[in-house]
Scaffold this motif. Sequence first.
Motif, short mmCIF file in Angstrom:
data_model
loop_
_atom_site.label_atom_id
_atom_site.label_comp_id
_atom_site.label_asym_id
_atom_site.label_seq_id
_atom_site.Cartn_x
_atom_site.Cartn_y
_atom_site.Cartn_z
N ALA C 24 -1.35 17.66 -14.20
CA ALA C 24 -1.87 17.51 -12.84
C ALA C 24 -1.84 18.84 -12.10
O ALA C 24 -2.78 19.21 -11.41
CB ALA C 24 -1.06 16.45 -12.08
N SER C 28 -5.13 21.12 -10.83
CA SER C 28 -5.37 21.52 -9.44
C SER C 28 -5.84 22.99 -9.35
O SER C 28 -6.37 23.40 -8.33
CB SER C 28 -4.12 21.31 -8.60
N TYR C 29 -5.61 23.75 -10.41
CA TYR C 29 -6.08 25.15 -10.39
C TYR C 29 -7.41 25.33 -11.13
O TYR C 29 -7.94 26.42 -11.19
CB TYR C 29 -5.02 26.07 -11.02
N LYS C 34 -14.24 20.20 -5.98
CA LYS C 34 -13.08 19.62 -5.33
C LYS C 34 -12.94 18.13 -5.66
O LYS C 34 -11.85 17.64 -5.95
CB LYS C 34 -13.20 19.82 -3.83
N VAL C 38 -9.79 16.22 -7.46
CA VAL C 38 -9.06 15.14 -6.79
C VAL C 38 -9.07 13.89 -7.65
O VAL C 38 -8.05 13.22 -7.86
CB VAL C 38 -9.67 14.87 -5.40
N ILE C 41 -6.72 14.31 -10.63
CA ILE C 41 -5.31 14.31 -10.23
C ILE C 41 -4.83 12.88 -9.96
O ILE C 41 -3.73 12.48 -10.36
CB ILE C 41 -5.11 15.20 -8.99
N PHE C 42 -5.70 12.10 -9.30
CA PHE C 42 -5.23 10.75 -8.96
C PHE C 42 -5.30 9.81 -10.16
O PHE C 42 -4.51 8.86 -10.23
CB PHE C 42 -5.96 10.23 -7.74
N ALA C 45 -2.03 10.58 -11.68
CA ALA C 45 -0.94 9.96 -10.91
C ALA C 45 -0.87 8.46 -11.21
O ALA C 45 0.21 7.90 -11.38
CB ALA C 45 -1.15 10.20 -9.42
#
Lengths: 189, 232, 93, 573
Positions: C24, C28-29, C34, C38, C41-42, C45
Motif C-alpha cells: 500500500a 501511494s508513490y 490519483k 486511491v 490502496i483501499f 486495506a
Amino acid sequence: MEASVATRTAPQILPGKVGVWWFLASEIMVFGGLISSYIVARLASSGWSAEAAHLSVPIASLNTLVLLTSSMTMVLAFGAVGRGDRRGVRTFLLCTILLGLTFLGIKAYEYSSELRAGFMPVTSPFWNFYYTMTGLHALHVLAGVITNLSLFVAARRGLRNAHRVELAGLYWHFVDVVWIFLFPLLYLT
Amino acid sequence: MMRWLPENVSSFGGDIDAILSLIYSATLAWFFLTLGAILLFLFLYRRREGRGATYIRGDKLSEAVWILIPAVIVLVLDLWIDFRGADAWAKVKGRVPSSDLRVEVTGKQFNWEIRYPGPDGKLGTADDLQLDNELHVPVNQVVRVTLKSKDVIHSFFLPNLRLKQDILPGREVEAWFQATKPGRYEMPCSELCGFGHSGMKGWLHVHPADEYQQWVRERWPSSRQGEGSKGS
Amino acid sequence: MTLERAHPNYVTVWVWLVVLMIAAVLVSYLPLAKSAVVFLIFVIAAVKALLVALNYMHLKFEGPVLWAIAVVPVLLVVGLTLLLFPDFVFHHH
Amino acid sequence: MAESAVAAGAGEVVHVHPEELGFWRTYVFSTDHKMIGKQYLFLGLFMAVVGGLLAYAIRWQLAFPDTEVPGWGFVGPEDYNALVTMHGTTMVFFVAMPILLGAFGNFLIPLMIGARDMAFPRLNRLSFWTLLGGSLVLLSSFFVPGGAASAGWTGYAPLSARPIYTGVNWGLNLWLLAHAIEFASFLMGGVNFLTTVMIMRAPGMTFFRLPILIWQLLTAAVVFLLSVGPLIAGAIMLLMDRIAGTSFFVPEGGGDPLLWQHLFWFFGHPEVYVVLLPAVGLAAEALPVFCRKPLFGYRWIIYSTLTTAILSFIVWAHHMFVSGMDPRLAMPFSFTTILISVPFAIMVFAMIATLWGGSIRFTTPMLFAVGFLSMFIVGGLTGIFNGSAPANIHVHATYFVVGHFHYTLLSGVLFGGLAGIYFWFPKMFGRMLNETLGKIHFWLTLITFNATFFPMHLLGLGGMMRRIANPMQYEFLQPLQPLNVFITVSAIGLLLAQLPFLINLVWSLAAGRPAEANPWEAATLEWSAPSPPPHGNWGEAIPVVYRGPYEYSPPEVAQDWLPQDRALAARPG
C-alpha cells in the motif's frame, strides 16, 4: 467464578462472544459515522492531500507494523489458551500490551512533532478530522491495553477466565482493523 | 380542518393545499374506519355470560387477508399521495423559474436583512438597497430569493405563501414565490436560532403593479426607466 | 472450554498483512492517476481487514448470525456514505 | 461471588443460591434483572415528573406570555429555549427509553423467555448506574452558570457548536455528556437484551414462540445499536467544536452544518421506533389476554416489525425536506417514509382483528392498551402529512409536528407504558393496583391527552412555529391564542390526571391486594413464576415451552387459556 443463576442448556456459542460482536457492530457505526463524514467532507473540497502530505508516512507505517504485530501476539495468546499454556498466555499478552504502549508512544511523538510544526486540531478541516479520528482510535487502543493488562494479571492466578482472552482479542483486532482504514485514509491519499 | 390554514396568496400554495386536502381525506377516512371498528368490536364482543371467544390465530393466509387487503389499500393510497406529491414538490422546490426580480435575504440573529439589486439588476453593486425586515415585491410576478445566513440556521417562512426554507450558513439556498394578492404578510423565522428567535420576523409587502412602481421610484429616484422596464 | 480446533497459521497471516502494508505504501508513490492509486490502496486495506476478520477474529469459523452482526453495520456505513454524496460531494461541483 | 456473572460455565446446571443478600445488594446494587427493571421504572417515573414540570412551564408561557409562571417564576426567552430543549431530551432519552426499554426489557425478557437472569447481570447493573449518572449530569446542567442547553433537543449546529450563539457554555457541554452516558448505558443494555434472547431461551422456546413484546424489544435494541453510532461520532465532533474550537459544523472554518443534521437524524428517526416498537409490544401483550383470544396474525406482526426496522434506516432525511438539502433527495425519502405506514398498518389491523370475536374484559391495562392503539392510529395518520415532502413544507417545524409526535411517542409512553405497568404490576410487586383508581386515571388521561395534543395540529396548520416563546408577537397567530390557552388548561389537566396513578402506585405498593401468580389468567411464561418471582425466577426446574404465547380459548382444553409451559399429555383437556 461460580454462576449461581444460569441456564441449563449448553448454548452453541459463548454469550460473551455474541455480546462483544454486538458491541463491535455499534463501534463499526461510530467509526463508520466519522469515516463517512471524513470521506464526504474531503471529496467536497480540495487541498486536503497537500495537508495530508505533512504527515509522516514512515512513522505511520512503523506504527501500522506495530499494531499488526500486536494483533498477531494477541491471537497467539488466544492460541495458547486453547493449549492450556498459561505461560504462553502471559507472554503473548505482555507482548500485546507492550506493543500497544509502543503504538501510543509513537503516536504521542507524532502528535508532538505535528503540534510543534504548527498543525493544531483547529488549523483546518483536515486537521480537525485527523486529530479527532486518531485521538478516538488512540483512546480505544488505551482501553484495549487496560483490558489486556487486567487479563494479564488475572492469568497469574490461572486460566479460569481465559475465554476472556478471546473476547478481548476480538476487540483488539477490531481496533487494528480501524487503523487499517485510518492509515490509508489519512496518510496515503 | 383545512380551514385553519392561513389564506393562500401564492401561485404554488394551491398545489400544497391540494396535497394537504388529499392526505386529510385519506387519513380521515381511515380514522373513522379504524376507530369505528375498534369501538364496534369493543361493544359487540364485550364479555357476556355463556359466550366464549373465537379461536382464530390469523396466521393462515385465508385469515390474514383481513389485515393484508387493507394494508394493500394503504399502500395504494401511499403511492397515490407520493405521485401527486412529487409534482407539487417539483413545482415548489425542484427548479426555480427564471425571473428578473431577485432579492437576497440574509438571516442573522435576529433580523432579516433584505438586499435589493437596484436598477442594474445585479447584487453587490453601488445601487443595492438594504432594508431590515421589509420585503417589497409586485403582485403576480415570480420573485427569486437568494437565502443566506450570517451566523446560525434560520428558516425563511411565509405562512400565507406556503413557503418555508431553512437557510444554512455557508451555503446559498435559492427559493422563489409568486404572490397572487396584494397585502402585507408576516415573515417569521421558523428555526430555533437563539434567545431572540421568538419575535424574529419581517413583513412581506405585496404591492399592485403601480404601487410597486411608485415604491421603486421612491427608492431609486435617479433611474426610473431602467427599473420601469422590469416591472412590466 | 475453548475447543482445540484447526486454526490458521497466525504468523503466515501476519506476514501477508505486512506485505500488503508495504504494498500500500509503495502504491501511494506509483506514478498513476490519483483515482487509480486511491482505488488500489483501499482494495489493499479491505483485503487486510478481511484477513484480520477472517483469521484473527475467527469469522471463518463462525455461523451466519455473527456474520450478519459484522456485515450489516458495514453495509449501513456504505449506504450512509453514499446517501451523503448528493448533499456534500455533488453540491460543490 | 454471590451473583451470577458472565455465563462462563455454559451448560452447567446450577441451583439458585440460597443465601440472603443484604439490603444494599437487594435493592440498590442488585444484579437481579427484576430489581434493575424496577430501578429503571422509578428513575423513568422520576424523570417524567421533571419533564412534566418543564412542560407545565412551557405551556404556561405560551398561553400567558411573559406572565410569571405560578410556582416557577418568570420565563425569559433564553429560559424558554432551555425549557423546550430539556423537556425533549428528558422525555425521549430519560423517560421513554428507561421505562419502555429499561424497565420492561429488563423485567420481562428473562421471565418471558424462561431464563433465570440476563446474560450479563453485572453489565446490567452497570448499565442502570450509568444511566443514573447520565440523569444526574443532565439535571446538574440546570444549575451551571449560563443555564441549561438551549439549542433544541436536536441541537442543530452551528447554534449548538459555538457558545456565543446561545450564550450557554457548560450547560450544553453537560447536555452532550449526558447523552454520551445515556447512549453508553443503552448500548450495554442493548447488547445484554440481544445476547440474552439469542442464547438464554428455555427449552422449546423457539423464535416463533417468543411473545411479540420480545420481538419488539429485540428489534428496538438492534435498531438502537446500529443507528446510534453516527450520532456518537457527530456528538464527538460537536464537542470538539465546542471545546477544542474545531469547525466540523461551523462554516467559517470550512465545516458544514448540514452534516450534523444527517448524523443526528440517521439516529433520530430510528430512535422513534426504538421507543415505539416496545410500546406496540406492550399493548399487543395485553390485548389477547383480555380478549381471551390469540393475537391475530402473530407472524405478520413479526414480519412487519422487521420491515419497519429495515425501513427505519432509510427514512431519516424526511426531517430535512426544507433544510436546504439536495431537493432531489426529497421524494425518495418521502416515498420510503410513507411506505412505513404499510407495516404499521398491518400491526394496527392485526390488533384490531384481535378484538373481533373476543370476550373482552375491560380491565385497566386493557383500557390503556386500546387507548394506545387508538392514539397511535392518530399519530400514524398525522405522520403522513409530515412524510409527504410538499405537505411538509407547510407543516414542518410547526405545532403540527409537535402534535404528531406527542400522539406517537407520548401515546407510547403514556398509554403503552401504563398498559404495561397496570398489567405487570402484580408480577413486579406481588400486589394488585386498584382498578377504580386505574379507570379514573385512564378516562381523565384519555380526555386531557386529546384535548392537549389534538388542537396542536390546528395551530400547526395555522402556521404556529415550534419553539417560539411568545405567539402574541405574531399578528397571524394572535387569533389562534384562545387555542393556546385551551391547550395549556388541558395540559395542566393531563398532568393532574396522573395524580390518581401516583396515589394508586404508592397505596398499592404498601397495601394493595396481594396478587396470585397469574391474576389475569395469561399464557406467557412470566405468569408461571410466583408473584413477585424470587431471585432466579423459578424453583429448581426451568419451565419447558410447548407452544406459542397466545393460546387463549383453544379448542383442546376446557379452560380458556393454555400456558406456554403446560404439557398437554400430562393434563388432557
